[in-house]
Design an enzyme around this catalytic site. Structure first.
Site, PDB file in Angstrom:
ATOM      1  N   SER A  90     -10.804  11.960 -13.808  1.00  0.00           N
ATOM      2  CA  SER A  90     -11.948  12.820 -13.535  1.00  0.00           C
ATOM      3  C   SER A  90     -12.817  12.257 -12.413  1.00  0.00           C
ATOM      4  O   SER A  90     -12.378  12.163 -11.283  1.00  0.00           O
ATOM      5  CB  SER A  90     -12.753  13.040 -14.823  1.00  0.00           C
ATOM      6  OG  SER A  90     -13.713  14.049 -14.653  1.00  0.00           O
ATOM      7  N   ASP A 245     -16.066  17.214  -8.719  1.00  0.00           N
ATOM      8  CA  ASP A 245     -15.515  15.878  -8.927  1.00  0.00           C
ATOM      9  C   ASP A 245     -14.011  15.897  -8.651  1.00  0.00           C
ATOM     10  O   ASP A 245     -13.460  16.897  -8.187  1.00  0.00           O
ATOM     11  CB  ASP A 245     -15.829  15.370 -10.335  1.00  0.00           C
ATOM     12  CG  ASP A 245     -15.114  16.154 -11.423  1.00  0.00           C
ATOM     13  OD1 ASP A 245     -14.597  17.245 -11.132  1.00  0.00           O
ATOM     14  OD2 ASP A 245     -15.074  15.667 -12.561  1.00  0.00           O
ATOM     15  N   ASP A 249     -13.283  19.621 -13.062  1.00  0.00           N
ATOM     16  CA  ASP A 249     -13.776  20.139 -14.338  1.00  0.00           C
ATOM     17  C   ASP A 249     -15.304  20.146 -14.378  1.00  0.00           C
ATOM     18  O   ASP A 249     -15.887  20.833 -15.211  1.00  0.00           O
ATOM     19  CB  ASP A 249     -13.194  19.375 -15.536  1.00  0.00           C
ATOM     20  CG  ASP A 249     -13.611  17.913 -15.599  1.00  0.00           C
ATOM     21  OD1 ASP A 249     -14.142  17.385 -14.599  1.00  0.00           O
ATOM     22  OD2 ASP A 249     -13.370  17.280 -16.644  1.00  0.00           O
TER      23      ASP A 249
END
Length: 467
Positions: A90, A245, A249
């Site tokens: 992430s 990012d 998400d």
């Protein structure tokens, strides 16, 4: 062995998320008759870790569909009706990587993660003639089509006509809107600019080449890392900016002046939109204890209610409300700051869909200033108080009594830390950090400095007495 945190498995590839770990998790997760889609973000270590994961799944008997580089929400979209694995860290730095598991478009819950942890290290391979097969599968086109159609469906009156029947595959609800998108070298570059353009926006895409080193800026979008986007907005003529990012998400919204709009304001605006347009008489928004009371205010005004769940467990909160509610209950939206689940679209966190929705809401309102105008934005603070790990539990037990005693006018919730909400909608939350030696204080109030100071005094006393 403890593997899973609040967002799957995540950490450095030289110790925490190794190919051996990916292989073991794949062996533990796979089973004959199961089909898994496997995707990865743009990190340099992604191909090797995905290959190890695929080997583990196949040796356990599962079939694998390789999606390649995709945003995490696209992987989740592809896991509907089957299972999925996303290899991503992430917003972490490039030397990290991670593993997220999905079932039918929803992240594994805690019980499923614990079952994987228990099985890791003691694999039972399938019989040699039951090993799974693999194939490549393309998902991006279908995902981009689905997000585009979803935004068009929600905003038919922004298109050429005035009713849902005119929200065709050619309608352009973002016509006339100009958006600067900073993809940060992440895989959002494969979906977000394209979708916004198809919806009619004029899009300027920054850092839109997938880069596993995140050379242009850190993967996590913050006011400090989005300085190039901010300067670009200031120097141009744009209606809003969006920063994403590494796996798309989460997202951040900036106004045309280049300033970041507070994440709780964005959450409140989107929550109110979904509540107003709910199909039930009991619309519910699920959020987390650290989310602002401005969300409660907006949802109540729109005719709904807010329920909270621990950080990292939005999907569990959605399941709880659906199970405990009646026939009139509908979970219309779930979010923690910058991480949104659009429940009528899917059960996953989706920063790409969020970009489309917030852009349409901006056009509908006539700009970001008008969009945020109904929301009361009080000063917000987050403070960390040093607390050794062994003192967290006794300190929090003491604070369940000490904080209500210190603030007798507040309503108290102790489900996930200690949250106090005051009659003027000010609030304070005290909770232990799950990863660092701190107790966190979150507060929002017109007199936020005094509120934090008073709360900190109570917290420090509880920590000292826990010694």
């Amino acid at each position: 062995m403890t593997l899973f945190g609040t967002a799957g498995i995540r950490g450095p590839v030289d110790g925490t998320v190794t190919p051996a770990v990916a292989l073991s998790v794949g062996q533990a997760a796979g089973a004959p008759g199961e089909t898994f889609v496997v995707g990865r973000d743009g990190r340099e270590t992604g191909p090797a870790l995905a290959a190890a994961m695929e080997a583990g799944l196949e040796s356990a008997g599962a079939d694998v569909l390789r999606l390649g580089q995709v945003p995490t929400p696209a992987l989740a979209f592809g896991s509907r009706g089957r299972r999925g694995v996303m290899v991503t860290a992430s917003h972490n730095p490039p030397e990290d990587n991670g593993i997220k598991l999905f079932a039918d478009g929803v992240e594994y819950d805690r019980d499923a993660e614990l079952a994987i942890e228990a099985a890791v290290g003691s694999p039972e391979p399938a019989r040699w003639d039951e090993w799974g097969r693999s194939a490549d599968r393309e998902i991006l086109d279908a995902y981009r089509d689905a997000v585009t159609a979803y935004v068009r469906e929600r905003f038919p009156t922004l298109s050429d006509g005035n009713d849902a029947e005119t929200a065709t595959e050619e309608s352009r609800p973002l016509e006339g809107l100009s958006i600067a998108v900073d993809c940060g070298g992440g895989v959002g570059a494969l979906a977000t600019p394209q979708i916004l353009e198809r919806l009619g926006a004029r899009v300027a895409a920054l850092n839109a080449t997938v880069d596993g080193h995140f050379s242009a800026r850190e993967s996590k979008p913050t006011p400090e890392t989005l300085t190039d986007l901010s300067a670009f907005l200031e120097s141009g003529s744009f209606d809003l900016g969006i920063g994403q990012d590494g796996d798309a998400d989460r997202f951040v919204v900036l106004g045309p002046d280049g300033d970041v709009i507070h994440e709780d304001t964005i959450l409140a605006v989107v929550a109110a939109h979904y509540t107003r347009r709910a199909h039930s008489s009991d619309p519910v928004v699920v959020t987390t204890p650290n989310a602002s009371a401005r969300i409660d205010e907006q949802v109540r005004t729109a005719g709904g209610r807010v329920e909270r769940v621990r950080l990292g467990s939005l999907h569990e909160g959605i399941a709880r409300e659906r199970e405990e509610g009646d026939a009139d209950t509908e979970v219309v939206f779930a979010a923690e700051p910058w991480k949104h689940i659009h429940t009528r679209f899917g059960g996953w966190i989706d920063g790409v869909a969020s970009a489309g929705i917030i852009a349409a809401l901006t056009r509908e309102a006539g700009g970001t200033d008008a969009l945020r105008e109904p929301v009361t934005e009080r000063p917000y603070r987050k403070v960390s108080v040093d607390c050794p790990e062994q003192h967290k539990e006794p300190a929090m037990e003491a604070l369940e009594t000490a904080l209500p005693d210190a603030f007798p006018d507040a309503e108290v919730d102790t489900d996930y830390g200690v949250r106090l909400e005051f009659p003027d909608a000010s609030w304070v939350l005290v909770r232990p950090s799950g990863t660092e030696p701190y107790v966190r204080i979150y507060a929002e109030s017109d007199a936020v400095d005094q509120l934090v100071a008073d709360a900190r005094e109570v917290v420090e006393t509880a920590i000292a007495n826990a010694d």
